[in-house]
Design a protein around this motif. Structure first.
Motif, short mmCIF file in Angstrom:
data_model
loop_
_atom_site.label_atom_id
_atom_site.label_comp_id
_atom_site.label_asym_id
_atom_site.label_seq_id
_atom_site.Cartn_x
_atom_site.Cartn_y
_atom_site.Cartn_z
N GLY A 59 0.79 -1.22 0.00
CA GLY A 59 0.00 0.00 0.00
C GLY A 59 0.82 1.26 0.00
O GLY A 59 0.34 2.32 -0.42
N GLU A 60 2.07 1.20 0.45
CA GLU A 60 2.95 2.37 0.44
C GLU A 60 3.64 2.55 -0.91
O GLU A 60 4.25 3.58 -1.16
N VAL A 73 10.47 -5.19 -6.33
CA VAL A 73 11.27 -3.98 -6.24
C VAL A 73 12.51 -4.27 -5.40
O VAL A 73 12.40 -4.77 -4.27
N ASP A 74 13.68 -3.96 -5.95
CA ASP A 74 14.95 -4.17 -5.23
C ASP A 74 15.65 -2.82 -5.11
O ASP A 74 16.10 -2.24 -6.09
N SER A 75 15.71 -2.29 -3.87
CA SER A 75 16.30 -0.98 -3.62
C SER A 75 17.73 -1.11 -3.09
O SER A 75 18.03 -2.01 -2.30
N GLU A 76 18.58 -0.18 -3.51
CA GLU A 76 19.95 -0.12 -2.99
C GLU A 76 20.07 0.87 -1.84
O GLU A 76 21.12 0.95 -1.20
N SER A 90 9.80 8.07 3.97
CA SER A 90 10.98 7.90 3.14
C SER A 90 10.84 8.61 1.78
O SER A 90 9.92 8.32 1.01
N LYS A 91 11.78 9.52 1.49
CA LYS A 91 11.81 10.16 0.17
C LYS A 91 12.22 9.16 -0.90
O LYS A 91 11.79 9.26 -2.04
N ALA A 97 7.89 4.82 -5.71
CA ALA A 97 6.45 4.67 -5.95
C ALA A 97 6.02 5.46 -7.18
O ALA A 97 5.25 4.96 -8.02
N LYS A 98 6.51 6.69 -7.33
CA LYS A 98 6.12 7.52 -8.48
C LYS A 98 6.59 6.89 -9.79
O LYS A 98 5.85 6.86 -10.78
#
Length: 290
Positions: A59-60, A73-76, A90-91, A97-98
């Motif tokens: 939902g976020e 989604v894999d974030s560094e 979190s920015k 998300a955008k």
């Protein structure tokens, strides 16, 4: 089931992440029971530096109108001990998300360009698109490219082509509607009701169809709310044909004289009805639409 579409993209720079996005080919059973069953959890699997974190933060990341899609989604940049409270501030996640929403919309727009593929997809997932029109005002113009509505002229055309049993029969986009508008038509019209059959026989659209104007049919509450929120499309106002302030086309001098004569002739009757009904009505007046 194999996904209908798959999209892979990444972002590098101040924020780095990779994403796999899937458009399902069929509506999952759990969503047929509750269309937002996975809005908060299940639609997005979040990884940080290739370590799986959770799928409880969907939902976020995706708005609920896109919760029928699936994403990895894999974030560094996010911490491994990520929490819901951290994500909400979190920015980094806001940027992810955008970008994810933008890619999802672009993928669906590309899908909509193939009518044969999009028709069965829309039959199953169209209600999500209409919820998007209501809830996602930032992306309204792009979501309008995806929306389809039942239509008086599209239904006739489908029957003439022997295609009235197909999922796409009687549906039109607003762009196609506008392309068929006569030069003297100033507005996009819709009427709300319980079924196409009931609306096709409604006296509210007799004047419109007599002029060759097409009418959209809002056959459930989501259709009606979505169309009411459109406002304008390509410079044309989207209006409920049952409302008082609808422009039903220009009147010639004879029509205007007849309208004034009818108003004078009915003045006593209208006054009597207003006195009789009292507070049950705000006002009683003649109509040129019925």
């Amino acid at each position: 089931d194999q996904p209908l579409r798959t999209a892979h993209f990444s972002l590098e720079g101040q924020v780095e992440f990779r994403c796999l996005l899937f458009v399902p080919s069929n509506l999952p059973w759990e969503l047929s029971q509750d269309m937002f069953a996975q809005a908060d959890a299940g639609s997005v699997k979040l990884y940080v530096k290739r370590v799986f974190i959770s799928d409880r933060f969907s939902g976020e990341i995706l708005p609920r109108w896109l919760s029928f899609m699936r994403a990895l989604v894999d974030s560094e940049d996010l911490p491994l001990n990520v929490s819901r409270e951290l994500l909400q501030k979190s920015k980094v996640l806001s940027i992810i998300a955008k970008r994810l929403v933008r890619k999802a919309i672009d993928t669906l727009v590309e899908l909509s360009e193939d009518a044969e593929v999009y028709a069965p997809f829309y039959e199953q997932f169209g209600k999500y698109i209409k919820v998007g029109l209501i809830e996602d005002r930032d992306n309204k113009d792009d979501i309008l490219k995806l929306a389809r509505f039942e239509s008086s002229r599209a239904a006739v055309a489908a029957k003439a082509d022997g295609d009235d049993a197909s999922p796409a029969a009687g549906l039109t986009s607003l762009a196609d509607y506008v392309s068929r508008m006569p030069e003297d038509q100033k507005q996009i019209y819709f009427v709300a009701g319980t079924s196409r059959a009931a609306l096709e026989g409604s006296p509210q659209i007799e004047r419109l169809t007599a002029k060759g104007y097409e009418v959209l049919f809002a056959t459930d509450s989501v259709d009606e709310i979505a169309l009411q929120g459109v406002g304008e499309f390509e410079g044309k106002q989207v209006v409920d044909a049952a409302k008082q302030d609808v422009d039903l086309g220009g009147e010639d001098e004879g029509d205007e004289e007849k309208r004034k004569a009818d108003a004078e002739r009915l003045a006593d009757v209208l006054a009597y009805l207003k006195d009789t009904l009292g507070g049950a009505v705000d006002k009683v007046e003649g109509s040129k639409r019925l």
